[in-house]
Design an enzyme around this catalytic site. Sequence first.
Site, PDB file in Angstrom:
ATOM      1  CG  ASP A 259      -0.367   0.177   2.505  1.00 18.01           C
ATOM      2  OD1 ASP A 259       0.864   0.362   2.591  1.00 18.01           O
ATOM      3  OD2 ASP A 259      -1.091   0.138   3.508  1.00 18.01           O
ATOM      4  CG  ASN A 267      -6.411  11.142  -0.055  1.00 13.80           C
ATOM      5  OD1 ASN A 267      -6.277  11.403  -1.250  1.00 13.80           O
ATOM      6  ND2 ASN A 267      -6.822   9.965   0.364  1.00 13.80           N
ATOM      7  CG  HIS A 272     -10.171  12.936  -1.151  1.00 13.99           C
ATOM      8  ND1 HIS A 272      -9.907  11.765  -0.480  1.00 13.99           N
ATOM      9  CD2 HIS A 272     -10.573  13.824  -0.203  1.00 13.99           C
ATOM     10  CE1 HIS A 272     -10.154  11.915   0.818  1.00 13.99           C
ATOM     11  NE2 HIS A 272     -10.569  13.165   1.008  1.00 13.99           N
ATOM     12  CG  ASP A 276      -9.347   9.550  -6.446  1.00 16.34           C
ATOM     13  OD1 ASP A 276      -9.164   8.865  -5.423  1.00 16.34           O
ATOM     14  OD2 ASP A 276     -10.398  10.176  -6.684  1.00 16.34           O
ATOM     15  NE  ARG A 291       5.152 -13.710 -14.063  1.00 14.11           N
ATOM     16  CZ  ARG A 291       5.012 -14.914 -13.527  1.00 14.11           C
ATOM     17  NH1 ARG A 291       5.660 -15.953 -14.050  1.00 14.11           N
ATOM     18  NH2 ARG A 291       4.242 -15.097 -12.468  1.00 14.11           N
ATOM     19  CD  GLU A 302      -4.544   3.534   2.289  1.00 13.33           C
ATOM     20  OE1 GLU A 302      -4.105   3.693   3.433  1.00 13.33           O
ATOM     21  OE2 GLU A 302      -5.746   3.656   2.011  1.00 13.33           O
ATOM     22  NE  ARG A 322      10.928  -5.980 -12.265  1.00  8.21           N
ATOM     23  CZ  ARG A 322      10.797  -7.297 -12.199  1.00  8.21           C
ATOM     24  NH1 ARG A 322      11.846  -8.067 -11.911  1.00  8.21           N
ATOM     25  NH2 ARG A 322       9.632  -7.875 -12.400  1.00  8.21           N
TER      26      ARG A 322
END
Length: 404
Positions: A259, A267, A272, A276, A291, A302, A322
Amino acid sequence: MLTPFNLLLLTAVFGVVMLFVLLSLMRSGITGVRHWLAAIVCSIVSLLLYAARGKIAPILTFELANALYGAAICLLYTGVCRFLSRPVPAKLLFGTLALLIALIAVFHYGYDLLHVRIALVSIFHGGLCLAIGLLLLRAPQTGPTHYSYRFTAFMAILFAFAHAVRGVVHGTGIEELSSAFQSAPVNLLFISLGALVMPVFTMGVVMIVHDRMMEQAMAAANRDFLTGAWSRRAFFEFADRELVRVQRNRRALSLLLFDVDHFKRINDTHGHAIGDRVLTEIVQRTEKELRGMDCIARVGGEEFAALLPEVDAASALVVAERLRAALGTHVVTEGPTVNAAIAYTVSIGVATLVPSESIAELMRRADIALYEAKAGGRNAVVCAVPDSADKPVIEVRTLPLPAR
């Protein structure tokens, strides 16, 4: 007694019924429906003109009727192209139609040769039917669309074959007709096939549109409306299927749970709308790092989950690091009139499936690892140790946050 007049009238009535069916699909917003509506209207009018042969001016029952029915086939083809997002050769279509009507007029008023007119019309209609069939056969067909595409394509090719036979029979003089309204069995058969083209095609496209609407409804139910990631429900359905597969084949399965760090602060500080945009960008960039066979879902406000089939613990850590690095080096700008940029980072919990473990248990271990990543300073990757699920170990240490 079945006569060409009765057959054309009945087909026109059936066309009216199919017209109302198509009208019910107008609100779908699917491209191609308007063209198919125009096609069925043209075909109904043309069939009524054909049926009035001998009662009204010949130019209406020959040239105008053929022009309208030819336009109907052209519009049907155009609708299929638009539906499949293919280019429409409008000039070629309607240029060929204009040439056809001109030739019909020549072999009506200059040389009254009925068999030549029938052969010309058969070539035109048969060629377009074949083109429609090939378009549908070559279109990508997945899931429930497979049957409707194949059915419509098969009917198109069948009609193309029927027109070819009709052209040969009448064009070579095998079947001599003094009038297209003869009630000879061969003539009735050809009239039946020609008149049924539009109603049967309409049934086919209604099936195809219905399948497209079902796909859209399923996508809306299975996708997060904001980010486009899979929904929580769709994610667990996918995960359950993968669990059965990897257990049967004894393959690896890993889960990344991550998250946005300090998302509430983003926010509260920037609004917001910016929050978003951060969530949407995370999904877009994550999809580039994973992949095609992997599944990314938004499982909370979130919070996101990425399921990695056939990826073991070591490889999952590499993927997670990564991903963390890719997301941690990106920023979202506030807008064209604001120069400030919002940097964000993510924390990731990693868990790899152990024998006899459920998806819920795998998720719980990944969640514990994510909590440890948060508690350890954020912007980190933490791996849950299988034999000690409640005590995950930080495999990749927290890195400095990017400059804001």
